[in-house]
Design an enzyme around this catalytic site. Structure first.
Site, PDB file in Angstrom:
ATOM      1  N   GLU A 282       9.616  -7.768  -3.465  1.00  0.00           N
ATOM      2  CA  GLU A 282       9.745  -9.287  -2.893  1.00  0.00           C
ATOM      3  C   GLU A 282      10.690  -9.143  -1.491  1.00  0.00           C
ATOM      4  O   GLU A 282      11.492  -9.738  -1.071  1.00  0.00           O
ATOM      5  CB  GLU A 282       9.929 -10.264  -3.624  1.00  0.00           C
ATOM      6  CG  GLU A 282       9.206 -10.771  -4.753  1.00  0.00           C
ATOM      7  CD  GLU A 282       8.010 -11.668  -4.129  1.00  0.00           C
ATOM      8  OE1 GLU A 282       8.508 -12.478  -3.383  1.00  0.00           O
ATOM      9  OE2 GLU A 282       7.127 -11.677  -4.399  1.00  0.00           O
TER      10      GLU A 282
ATOM     11  N   GLU B 182       0.808  -1.190   0.029  1.00  0.00           N
ATOM     12  CA  GLU B 182       0.028   0.112   0.024  1.00  0.00           C
ATOM     13  C   GLU B 182       0.659   1.022  -0.027  1.00  0.00           C
ATOM     14  O   GLU B 182       2.104   1.302   0.377  1.00  0.00           O
ATOM     15  CB  GLU B 182      -0.909  -0.198   1.214  1.00  0.00           C
ATOM     16  CG  GLU B 182      -1.865  -1.298   1.358  1.00  0.00           C
ATOM     17  CD  GLU B 182      -2.825  -1.170   2.487  1.00  0.00           C
ATOM     18  OE1 GLU B 182      -2.788  -0.222   3.390  1.00  0.00           O
ATOM     19  OE2 GLU B 182      -3.575  -2.072   2.415  1.00  0.00           O
ATOM     20  N   PRO B 183       0.412   2.385  -0.264  1.00  0.00           N
ATOM     21  CA  PRO B 183       0.993   3.593  -0.431  1.00  0.00           C
ATOM     22  C   PRO B 183       2.107   3.787   0.958  1.00  0.00           C
ATOM     23  O   PRO B 183       2.927   4.324   0.821  1.00  0.00           O
ATOM     24  CB  PRO B 183       0.161   4.840  -0.407  1.00  0.00           C
ATOM     25  CG  PRO B 183      -1.051   4.099  -1.102  1.00  0.00           C
ATOM     26  CD  PRO B 183      -1.179   2.599  -0.525  1.00  0.00           C
TER      27      PRO B 183
ATOM     28  N   ARG C 218      10.599 -16.383  -2.840  1.00  0.00           N
ATOM     29  CA  ARG C 218      12.118 -15.966  -3.047  1.00  0.00           C
ATOM     30  C   ARG C 218      12.869 -16.221  -3.769  1.00  0.00           C
ATOM     31  O   ARG C 218      13.433 -15.636  -4.598  1.00  0.00           O
ATOM     32  CB  ARG C 218      12.400 -15.432  -1.476  1.00  0.00           C
ATOM     33  CG  ARG C 218      12.110 -14.017  -1.300  1.00  0.00           C
ATOM     34  CD  ARG C 218      12.457 -13.609   0.057  1.00  0.00           C
ATOM     35  NE  ARG C 218      11.773 -12.411   0.428  1.00  0.00           N
ATOM     36  CZ  ARG C 218      11.359 -12.101   1.744  1.00  0.00           C
ATOM     37  NH1 ARG C 218      11.697 -12.379   2.695  1.00  0.00           N
ATOM     38  NH2 ARG C 218      10.899 -10.656   1.825  1.00  0.00           N
TER      39      ARG C 218
ATOM     40  N   GLU D 261      17.692  -4.279   1.416  1.00  0.00           N
ATOM     41  CA  GLU D 261      18.140  -4.067   3.201  1.00  0.00           C
ATOM     42  C   GLU D 261      17.161  -4.994   3.856  1.00  0.00           C
ATOM     43  O   GLU D 261      17.560  -5.306   5.146  1.00  0.00           O
ATOM     44  CB  GLU D 261      17.625  -2.549   3.385  1.00  0.00           C
ATOM     45  CG  GLU D 261      18.641  -1.465   3.047  1.00  0.00           C
ATOM     46  CD  GLU D 261      18.319  -1.372   1.337  1.00  0.00           C
ATOM     47  OE1 GLU D 261      17.406  -1.602   0.784  1.00  0.00           O
ATOM     48  OE2 GLU D 261      19.472  -0.428   0.550  1.00  0.00           O
TER      49      GLU D 261
ATOM     50  N   GLN E  97      29.065  -1.487 -19.597  1.00  0.00           N
ATOM     51  CA  GLN E  97      30.439  -0.606 -19.872  1.00  0.00           C
ATOM     52  C   GLN E  97      31.175  -1.445 -20.851  1.00  0.00           C
ATOM     53  O   GLN E  97      31.792  -0.909 -21.611  1.00  0.00           O
ATOM     54  CB  GLN E  97      31.223  -1.096 -18.522  1.00  0.00           C
ATOM     55  CG  GLN E  97      32.417  -0.307 -18.258  1.00  0.00           C
ATOM     56  CD  GLN E  97      32.405   1.143 -18.029  1.00  0.00           C
ATOM     57  OE1 GLN E  97      31.350   2.003 -17.978  1.00  0.00           O
ATOM     58  NE2 GLN E  97      33.222   1.922 -18.822  1.00  0.00           N
TER      59      GLN E  97
ATOM     60  N   LEU F 228      30.037  -2.772 -23.635  1.00  0.00           N
ATOM     61  CA  LEU F 228      29.662  -2.180 -24.931  1.00  0.00           C
ATOM     62  C   LEU F 228      29.708  -0.978 -25.216  1.00  0.00           C
ATOM     63  O   LEU F 228      29.551  -0.460 -26.328  1.00  0.00           O
ATOM     64  CB  LEU F 228      28.019  -2.668 -24.950  1.00  0.00           C
ATOM     65  CG  LEU F 228      27.491  -4.139 -25.485  1.00  0.00           C
ATOM     66  CD1 LEU F 228      27.776  -4.991 -24.717  1.00  0.00           C
ATOM     67  CD2 LEU F 228      26.127  -4.029 -26.003  1.00  0.00           C
ATOM     68  N   GLY F 229      30.367  -0.225 -24.179  1.00  0.00           N
ATOM     69  CA  GLY F 229      30.597   1.184 -24.229  1.00  0.00           C
ATOM     70  C   GLY F 229      29.309   2.042 -24.831  1.00  0.00           C
ATOM     71  O   GLY F 229      28.302   1.619 -24.166  1.00  0.00           O
TER      72      GLY F 229
HETATM   73  C1  LIG Z   1       7.560  -3.147 -10.265  1.00  0.00           C
HETATM   74  C2  LIG Z   1       6.739  -3.317  -9.092  1.00  0.00           C
HETATM   75  C3  LIG Z   1       6.161  -4.376  -8.824  1.00  0.00           C
HETATM   76  C4  LIG Z   1       5.567  -4.814  -7.637  1.00  0.00           C
HETATM   77  N1  LIG Z   1       4.660  -5.609  -7.674  1.00  0.00           N
HETATM   78  C5  LIG Z   1       3.915  -6.073  -6.566  1.00  0.00           C
HETATM   79  C6  LIG Z   1       2.930  -6.847  -6.264  1.00  0.00           C
HETATM   80  O1  LIG Z   1       2.481  -7.505  -7.291  1.00  0.00           O
HETATM   81  N2  LIG Z   1       2.141  -7.032  -5.017  1.00  0.00           N
HETATM   82  C7  LIG Z   1       2.679  -6.083  -4.138  1.00  0.00           C
HETATM   83  O2  LIG Z   1       1.698  -6.309  -3.061  1.00  0.00           O
HETATM   84  N3  LIG Z   1       3.566  -5.297  -4.028  1.00  0.00           N
HETATM   85  C8  LIG Z   1       4.351  -5.014  -5.211  1.00  0.00           C
HETATM   86  N4  LIG Z   1       5.289  -4.147  -5.524  1.00  0.00           N
HETATM   87  C9  LIG Z   1       5.685  -3.526  -4.260  1.00  0.00           C
HETATM   88  C10 LIG Z   1       7.052  -3.646  -3.687  1.00  0.00           C
HETATM   89  O3  LIG Z   1       6.968  -4.880  -2.906  1.00  0.00           O
HETATM   90  C11 LIG Z   1       7.560  -2.612  -2.860  1.00  0.00           C
HETATM   91  O4  LIG Z   1       7.954  -1.522  -3.599  1.00  0.00           O
HETATM   92  C12 LIG Z   1       8.676  -2.900  -1.682  1.00  0.00           C
HETATM   93  O5  LIG Z   1       8.083  -4.080  -0.736  1.00  0.00           O
HETATM   94  C13 LIG Z   1       9.283  -1.908  -1.030  1.00  0.00           C
HETATM   95  O6  LIG Z   1       8.474  -1.167  -0.314  1.00  0.00           O
HETATM   96  P1  LIG Z   1       8.419   0.722  -0.487  1.00  0.00           P
HETATM   97  O7  LIG Z   1       8.412   0.592  -2.055  1.00  0.00           O
HETATM   98  O8  LIG Z   1       7.222   0.945   0.270  1.00  0.00           O
HETATM   99  O9  LIG Z   1       9.799   1.045  -0.023  1.00  0.00           O
HETATM  100  P2  LIG Z   1       9.882   1.364   1.547  1.00  0.00           P
HETATM  101  O10 LIG Z   1       9.342   0.326   2.661  1.00  0.00           O
HETATM  102  O11 LIG Z   1       9.449   2.740   1.462  1.00  0.00           O
HETATM  103  O12 LIG Z   1      11.525   1.444   1.587  1.00  0.00           O
HETATM  104  C14 LIG Z   1      12.327   2.475   1.006  1.00  0.00           C
HETATM  105  C15 LIG Z   1      13.769   2.402   1.554  1.00  0.00           C
HETATM  106  O13 LIG Z   1      13.761   2.331   2.756  1.00  0.00           O
HETATM  107  C16 LIG Z   1      14.597   0.801   3.128  1.00  0.00           C
HETATM  108  N5  LIG Z   1      14.108   0.552   4.671  1.00  0.00           N
HETATM  109  C17 LIG Z   1      12.842   0.349   5.016  1.00  0.00           C
HETATM  110  N6  LIG Z   1      12.729   0.001   6.066  1.00  0.00           N
HETATM  111  C18 LIG Z   1      13.963  -0.486   6.505  1.00  0.00           C
HETATM  112  C19 LIG Z   1      14.409  -1.090   7.727  1.00  0.00           C
HETATM  113  N7  LIG Z   1      13.804  -1.513   8.569  1.00  0.00           N
HETATM  114  N8  LIG Z   1      15.941  -0.909   7.687  1.00  0.00           N
HETATM  115  C20 LIG Z   1      16.570  -0.824   6.648  1.00  0.00           C
HETATM  116  N9  LIG Z   1      16.230   0.124   5.483  1.00  0.00           N
HETATM  117  C21 LIG Z   1      14.886   0.055   5.353  1.00  0.00           C
HETATM  118  C22 LIG Z   1      14.024   0.191   2.177  1.00  0.00           C
HETATM  119  O14 LIG Z   1      15.164  -0.995   1.903  1.00  0.00           O
HETATM  120  C23 LIG Z   1      14.330   0.922   0.958  1.00  0.00           C
HETATM  121  O15 LIG Z   1      15.607   1.343   0.527  1.00  0.00           O
HETATM  122  C24 LIG Z   1       5.753  -3.925  -6.571  1.00  0.00           C
HETATM  123  C25 LIG Z   1       6.794  -2.651  -6.764  1.00  0.00           C
HETATM  124  C26 LIG Z   1       7.257  -2.433  -7.995  1.00  0.00           C
HETATM  125  C27 LIG Z   1       7.986  -1.315  -8.290  1.00  0.00           C
END
Ligand SMILES: Cc1cc2nc3c(=O)[nH]c(=O)nc-3n(C[C@H](O)[C@H](O)[C@H](O)COP(=O)(O)OP(=O)(O)OC[C@H]3O[C@@H](n4cnc5c(N)ncnc54)[C@H](O)[C@@H]3O)c2cc1C
Length: 432
Positions: free
Chosen positions: A412, A159-160, A291, A416, A385, A387-388
């Site tokens: 997935e 979710e957002p 995974r 981190e 790199q 392929l330049g």
């Molecule tokens: C192309 C695409 C397809 C997707 N498909 C699906 C899908 O089919 N179903 C679904 O449910 N979701 C899906 N997702 C969502 C995806 O699983 C999330 O984007 C992902 O889990 C990361 O969540 P976030 O984007 O909110 O990043 P955030 O959780 O906001 O993380 C932002 C940064 O903070 C770091 N961070 C957060 N918490 C910690 C911590 N405790 N310690 C250290 N670092 C931390 C993260 O590693 C990252 O670098 C998809 C996303 C994309 C882009």
């Protein structure tokens, strides 16, 4: 987030054969071998043929179009590759290797199209992992449709405000006892196939006070009012795969759409409220099962880029000789090959562990996805790199492969988060 706890309960011994043990005891386990059996080789070659003949030639076009490649999915359905039966066959291999092998080959063809074909499997994995036999029989075939009427599945957890932290899920599911229906409200983000799928699997909270332990998974049947696609996401890579928000507004589904059934949910919630340990979180179960497979997809991209760069380096002449004759290039290629092979061993180990019920003592599933994702990003960058200038253009595929690879350190579970899971597993300390 406890990977180690979420998976298998049986801890079987690994029997290594071909070694002099000095003991008279009978060999009880399967022989250790990395040699693929004939079925595995046949499936690998079959998927590779489709990837080479159909997927790869279509890759650049669908990447540019940023649309779901329905004709390619239909082709995959016609040969039986996009089907419940094929997924079942991949999964049925009791060594666990066929699923990663098939994914590696398909994504070697192209990752965007690969995800358009394999995105459904996340929803299928959730139904398979949490559903009753009746629910599996009803909903899994509807995720695929038929070769003449192809359908997709979507898995909606994020979710957002709830990405890495699934406990932040705000989507709620309330039970309307009078009608035996669940009423679901909320907004899902970044759902692969979101809004265009026939079947959506949605993770919702049935008790916000319990955090992630109050989550449950629901099937949203086709054309259910109140389940609508939100904004389609424009992406850096995997552009042939559709990603979108999904809005759930008073979306009513029959009681039978709760995966696993209400009795099981009530028992689980009662255990949690009594302070007993819940077996695992609904969303995390799905991620855990997938995974190593996701790692295998990253491997396919990495291998494709490595092979392209290797061939190119033998053809491209500068200073009067092929560039591969320079150690800087040849050593980079050596490292690329070595890293890919190392990542594959981690992927195969985790897939084997998952399928044979080994305990993930050190978060080996997370290790496999982490390593393969990072190897894919690094290898594809190296390929550019090598392929330049050509590598940087859309006339050559490594640029697309690099864009496609980046998501493997994000979805997935980000890199981190994988490191968090591994470090907790190896230390027993609740690292934050
Ligand atoms: C192309 C695409 C397809 C997707 N498909 C699906 C899908 O089919 N179903 C679904 O449910 N979701 C899906 N997702 C969502 C995806 O699983 C999330 O984007 C992902 O889990 C990361 O969540 P976030 O984007 O909110 O990043 P955030 O959780 O906001 O993380 C932002 C940064 O903070 C770091 N961070 C957060 N918490 C910690 C911590 N405790 N310690 C250290 N670092 C931390 C993260 O590693 C990252 O670098 C998809 C996303 C994309 C882009």
């Amino acid at each position: 987030m406890s990977e180690a706890a979420a998976v298998a309960e049986v801890n079987a011994d690994v029997a290594l054969t071909g070694m002099e043990s000095g003991s008279d005891s009978e060999q009880t386990g399967p022989a250790f071998t990395l040699e693929l059996n004939q079925d595995q080789k046949d499936i690998r070659d079959w998927v590779h043929g489709f990837a080479e003949g159909v997927v790869r030639p279509a890759a650049a076009e669908w990447d540019e179009r940023e649309e779901t490649p329905w004709p390619v999915i239909e082709e995959a359905a016609k040969i039986g590759l996009y089907s419940f039966e094929a997924m079942g066959q991949f999964w049925a291999d009791e060594t666990g290797l066929t699923l990663p092998i098939a994914n590696e080959e398909l994504f070697w063809g192209d990752a965007g199209i690969g995800m358009a074909i394999m995105g459904t499997s996340l929803a299928v994995a959730a139904i398979f992992g949490q559903g009753t036999p009746e629910q599996m029989g009803e909903w899994i075939p509807q995720c695929f449709g038929t070769p003449d009427d192809v359908k997709l599945g979507a898995f909606c957890a994020s979710e957002p405000d709830a990405g890495s932290d699934v406990s932040g899920i705000r989507t709620t599911a309330k039970y309307d006892e009078a009608k035996d229906e669940w009423v679901i409200n909320g907004q899902k983000a970044w759902a692969t196939n979101g809004g265009i799928a026939n079947v959506h699997v949605v993770i919702a909270s049935v008790d916000r006070e319990l955090g992630s332990r109050g989550h449950a998974a629901f099937v949203i049947p086709p054309n259910t009012p109140g389940c609508e696609q939100g904004a389609k996401v424009k992406k850096h890579g995997l552009r042939a795969s559709h990603t979108a928000d999904v809005h759930l507004d008073d979306c009513r589904v029959p009681g039978a759409c709760l995966l696993g059934g209400k009795e099981k949910l009530d028992e689980r919630l009662a255990r949690v409220r009594e302070g007993k340990k819940a077996k695992s979180q609904a969303a995390m179960q799905t991620f855990e099962a997938s995974r190593p497979t996701v790692g295998a997809q990253a491997l396919g991209i990495a291998r494709a880029a490595y092979e392209y760069a290797l061939d190119y380096s033998k053809e491209r002449v500068q200073f009067g000789k092929p560039i591969v004759e320079n150690q800087a290039i040849a050593f980079a290629l050596a490292d690329m090959k070595m890293e890919i092979d190392a990542a594959r061993l981690l992927v195969w180990r985790a897939a084997w562990m998952g399928r044979t019920g080994q305990t993930f003592e050190n978060a080996e599933g997370s290790m496999s996805k982490l390593k393969a994702g990072e190897v894919a990003v690094w290898t594809t960058e190296r390929a550019i790199q090598i392929l330049g200038g050509n590598g940087y253009t859309r006339e050559f595929p490594v640029e697309r492969m690099h864009r496609d690879s980046k998501i493997y350190t994000i979805f997935e579970g980000t890199s981190e988060i994988q490191r968090l899971v591994i470090s907790r597993a190896i230390s027993g300390v609740h690292i934050k």
